[in-house]
Design an enzyme around this catalytic site. Structure first.
Site, PDB file in Angstrom:
ATOM      1  N   ARG A   1      -0.300   8.623   1.736  1.00  0.00           N
ATOM      2  CA  ARG A   1      -1.702   8.978   1.509  1.00  0.00           C
ATOM      3  C   ARG A   1      -1.953  10.483   1.423  1.00  0.00           C
ATOM      4  O   ARG A   1      -2.776  10.940   0.644  1.00  0.00           O
ATOM      5  CB  ARG A   1      -2.486   8.371   2.670  1.00  0.00           C
ATOM      6  CG  ARG A   1      -3.919   8.316   2.493  1.00  0.00           C
ATOM      7  CD  ARG A   1      -4.518   7.461   3.577  1.00  0.00           C
ATOM      8  NE  ARG A   1      -4.341   6.051   3.313  1.00  0.00           N
ATOM      9  CZ  ARG A   1      -4.744   5.092   4.140  1.00  0.00           C
ATOM     10  NH1 ARG A   1      -5.332   5.398   5.258  1.00  0.00           N
ATOM     11  NH2 ARG A   1      -4.576   3.830   3.832  1.00  0.00           N
TER      12      ARG A   1
ATOM     13  N   HIS B   1      -8.698   9.827   3.131  1.00  0.00           N
ATOM     14  CA  HIS B   1      -8.325   8.734   2.215  1.00  0.00           C
ATOM     15  C   HIS B   1      -8.536   9.233   0.796  1.00  0.00           C
ATOM     16  O   HIS B   1      -9.585   9.805   0.485  1.00  0.00           O
ATOM     17  CB  HIS B   1      -9.194   7.502   2.486  1.00  0.00           C
ATOM     18  CG  HIS B   1      -8.634   6.247   1.882  1.00  0.00           C
ATOM     19  ND1 HIS B   1      -8.623   6.028   0.529  1.00  0.00           N
ATOM     20  CD2 HIS B   1      -8.032   5.173   2.443  1.00  0.00           C
ATOM     21  CE1 HIS B   1      -8.051   4.848   0.285  1.00  0.00           C
ATOM     22  NE2 HIS B   1      -7.687   4.316   1.435  1.00  0.00           N
TER      23      HIS B   1
ATOM     24  N   HIS C   1     -11.029   9.970   6.923  1.00  0.00           N
ATOM     25  CA  HIS C   1     -10.799   8.527   7.106  1.00  0.00           C
ATOM     26  C   HIS C   1     -10.233   8.163   8.469  1.00  0.00           C
ATOM     27  O   HIS C   1     -10.656   7.182   9.074  1.00  0.00           O
ATOM     28  CB  HIS C   1      -9.834   8.070   6.015  1.00  0.00           C
ATOM     29  CG  HIS C   1      -9.569   6.605   5.993  1.00  0.00           C
ATOM     30  ND1 HIS C   1     -10.560   5.674   5.770  1.00  0.00           N
ATOM     31  CD2 HIS C   1      -8.420   5.886   6.157  1.00  0.00           C
ATOM     32  CE1 HIS C   1     -10.037   4.457   5.790  1.00  0.00           C
ATOM     33  NE2 HIS C   1      -8.738   4.557   6.047  1.00  0.00           N
TER      34      HIS C   1
ATOM     35  N   ARG D   1      -0.658   9.032   9.048  1.00  0.00           N
ATOM     36  CA  ARG D   1      -0.495   7.600   9.330  1.00  0.00           C
ATOM     37  C   ARG D   1      -0.124   6.816   8.076  1.00  0.00           C
ATOM     38  O   ARG D   1      -0.725   7.002   7.013  1.00  0.00           O
ATOM     39  CB  ARG D   1      -1.812   7.046   9.898  1.00  0.00           C
ATOM     40  CG  ARG D   1      -1.805   5.557  10.126  1.00  0.00           C
ATOM     41  CD  ARG D   1      -3.120   5.106  10.720  1.00  0.00           C
ATOM     42  NE  ARG D   1      -4.233   5.342   9.841  1.00  0.00           N
ATOM     43  CZ  ARG D   1      -4.666   4.491   8.917  1.00  0.00           C
ATOM     44  NH1 ARG D   1      -4.054   3.330   8.732  1.00  0.00           N
ATOM     45  NH2 ARG D   1      -5.715   4.783   8.177  1.00  0.00           N
TER      46      ARG D   1
ATOM     47  N   GLU E   1       0.848  -1.201   0.000  1.00  0.00           N
ATOM     48  CA  GLU E   1       0.000   0.000   0.000  1.00  0.00           C
ATOM     49  C   GLU E   1       0.873   1.235   0.000  1.00  0.00           C
ATOM     50  O   GLU E   1       2.112   1.143   0.077  1.00  0.00           O
ATOM     51  CB  GLU E   1      -0.944  -0.023   1.205  1.00  0.00           C
ATOM     52  CG  GLU E   1      -1.947  -1.165   1.128  1.00  0.00           C
ATOM     53  CD  GLU E   1      -2.929  -1.190   2.280  1.00  0.00           C
ATOM     54  OE1 GLU E   1      -3.130  -0.152   2.917  1.00  0.00           O
ATOM     55  OE2 GLU E   1      -3.493  -2.259   2.537  1.00  0.00           O
TER      56      GLU E   1
HETATM   57  C1  SIN Z   1      -7.140   0.976   2.676  1.00  0.00           C
HETATM   58  O1  SIN Z   1      -7.401  -0.211   2.550  1.00  0.00           O
HETATM   59  O2  SIN Z   1      -6.795   1.707   1.755  1.00  0.00           O
HETATM   60  C2  SIN Z   1      -7.268   1.588   4.037  1.00  0.00           C
HETATM   61  C3  SIN Z   1      -6.254   1.031   4.918  1.00  0.00           C
HETATM   62  C4  SIN Z   1      -5.944   2.008   6.004  1.00  0.00           C
HETATM   63  O3  SIN Z   1      -6.689   2.943   6.253  1.00  0.00           O
HETATM   64  O4  SIN Z   1      -4.875   1.856   6.590  1.00  0.00           O
END
Ligand code: SIN
Length: 528
Positions: A276, A230, A335, A370, A114
């Site tokens: 993010r 997010h 988020h 985060r 991610e």
């Molecule tokens: C996601 O799956 O993109 C969210 C995961 C997160 O908020 O850490």
């Protein structure tokens, strides 16, 4: 009187309850909905942990610090990344089943990548239903423990403070009658406050209750200006907004603008897998500059979409989209609250008898932004630490974690902001916060929020108390965001686009007082 009162029933609260009962404490879990209803169960991506080579705790540490934009507490992050793998294994031993590659004895854990992660390290369950599987396993474990009493549909109204110590909570029971639950120690694990904003991935229960309770009881709250947005919520009227996990980008999905241009390659070396905050800002800027309400996520190259991402597949189906063929409309959504009740490395707050963990808490692991999939890990690691500290007889917070900065001399105290009177509805509050304290902010927009939010509202039922709690957290957020005259992590000030070394520190709110404390020089990170 019970030994331990746990407020909240997500990953942090239930992990604390299970660990405490196993250590012989009597526990009451008090939750305002059903036991299994929490933000945890909506988590898609998974749990980040350096479980196997070539990954390492050092690599996870450096990715987390880089995402946190200079405001992580490196000791807190070290605790997270070194204790994390063991806690994930504990969770598996408890019955949580994570996805694997292959069959039988040779099957290895399937690891996803991610945003902000330099390697694939995110374990997941049911494809993109990780939170649901974890919550299922934790709820089953709680029900098997005689020492845990569960009180569902009870709303915590205020902490009881006697002799400078938290000794429990005043609440409304399931029938709406006032009750008191007394406890030697109380853990606030009530999650975040996404409901402050009109567009959020958070469930309706995310109303900042524990943070507001702590504020009213005089405990310090820190880093509250850092609300993480997010980047890729499905642009669709349903609420909470269906999340399109970052794991999609980890599997090759690409963000495209209204002309089909893959714009993230111009924004960051990691392109769509940048941290993010970078991705949300890049999208938000384009939306504002071009007068758009969404951009696109092109996931058409992902093989086995329905099997790998069944939750997202189902969301797309409800709006007649086929992600194998159609680009998905996306826009940022509130988020995760990086700040919260300020704690040391054991979850101890500045109010004796009160502890906090999970999204409600601010231990210093997330800094100004985060790292993806570090939130479930945060709850898993810091909840048992709080219980262990309670069992060891610890009774006062130390100058570690976020509280390390609080022990430093004050940099400045913010001027007292005047508070308006009047009333406000939830929809009005959400619209004011979205317009004034969203992804892109400036002094005028934030002052606009402070001018409009009333100091309090009359509350007689849970919905009223939730609004009251959101108001308290929204006020604290806007006030710290106004004072933070720089851009850092999730906090983007259009009028102060750069980092300021003078603001390399934390805002603490205690009661009505807002003070800034610089980070000690010896813990500043190169990335700052
Ligand atoms: C996601 O799956 O993109 C969210 C995961 C997160 O908020 O850490």
């Amino acid at each position: 009187m019970t030994d331990l009162l746990v407020l909240g029933s997500g990953i942090a609260g239930l992990s604390a309850a299970i660990h405490a009962a196993r250590r012989g404490l009597s526990v009451v879990v008090l939750t305002k909905g059903e036991l299994a209803l929490s933000a945890t169960r909506y988590a898609q991506g998974g749990v980040a942990a350096a479980l196997e080579e070539p990954d390492s705790a050092e690599l996870h540490l450096s990715d987390t610090l880089a995402a946190g934009a200079g405001l992580c507490d490196s000791d807190a992050v070290r605790v997270l990344v070194t204790e994390g793998p063991g806690r994930v294994r504990d969770l598996m031993a408890l019955g949580a089943v994570f996805d694997r590659t292959g069959d039988g004895a040779t099957a290895a854990l399937a690891l996803a990548r991610e945003g902000g992660h330099s390697v694939s390290r995110v374990v997941h369950a049911g494809g993109d239903a990780t939170g649901a599987e974890i919550e299922r396993a934790l709820v089953a474990a709680v029900h098997s423990l005689d020492l845990v009493t569960v009180r569902e549909r009870c709303f915590a109204v205020d902490l009881i403070v006697q002799g400078g110590r938290c000794v429990g909570v005043r609440a409304l029971d399931a029938a709406g009658a006032p009750i008191e639950v007394r406890a030697r120690d109380t853990i606030v694990a009530t999650g975040g406050a996404g409901q402050l904003f009109a567009v959020t991935t958070n469930p309706v229960v995310s109303t900042g209750d524990g943070i507001a309770l702590a504020l009213r009881a005089g405990a310090a709250v820190a880093d509250i200006e850092f609300m993480q947005f997010h980047p890729t919520a499905l642009h669709h009227p349903s609420m909470p907004r269906p999340l399109l996990s970052e794991a999609l980008r980890g599997e090759g999905a690409v963000l495209r603008d209204e002309h089909g241009v893959a714009f993230m390659t111009d924004e960051h070396p990691l392109a769509g897998l940048a941290p993010r905050d970078v991705v949300s800002r890049a999208i938000a800027r384009r939306l504002v500059d071009r007068g758009l309400d969404h951009l696109w996520l092109d996931a058409t190259t992902i093989r086995d979409f329905p099997d790998r991402f069944p939750t997202i597949w189902a969301s797309a189906q409800t709006v007649a989209l086929d992600p194998r063929r159609d680009w998905l409309p996306v826009a940022p959504a509130a988020h995760y609250l990086c700040g919260g009740v300020a704690t040391d490395l054991d979850g101890a707050t500045t109010l004796p008898g009160l502890w906090s963990c999970g999204e409600a808490a601010c231990s210093g692991v997330h800094g100004a932004n985060r790292l993806a999939s570090n939130s479930l890990l945060d709850g898993l690691v810091f909840a048992p630490r709080a219980v262990d500290a309670i069992c060891s007889g610890k009774d006062a917070c130390e100058a570690t974690g976020v509280l390390r900065a609080a022990a430093e001399p004050r940099g400045f105290r913010a001027s007292r902001a005047s508070r308006s009177t009047g009333s406000i509805t939830l929809e009005e509050l959400q619209s004011v916060m979205t317009a004034g304290a969203g992804v892109l902010r400036d002094a005028e927009s934030l002052q606009g929020v402070l001018d409009v939010l009333p100091s309090d509202v009359v509350a007689v039922n849970p919905a009223g108390y939730e609004l009251r709690n959101l108001l308290a957290v929204g006020w604290a957020l806007a006030r710290a965001a106004l004072e933070r005259e720089e851009s850092r992590g999730t906090h983007t000030r259009l009028d102060f686009p750069n980092h300021s070394n003078l603001l390399l520190g934390r805002f603490f709110q205690e009661g009505e007082a807002l003070t800034f404390h610089p980070l000690p020089v010896d813990v500043r990170q190169p990335s700052a």
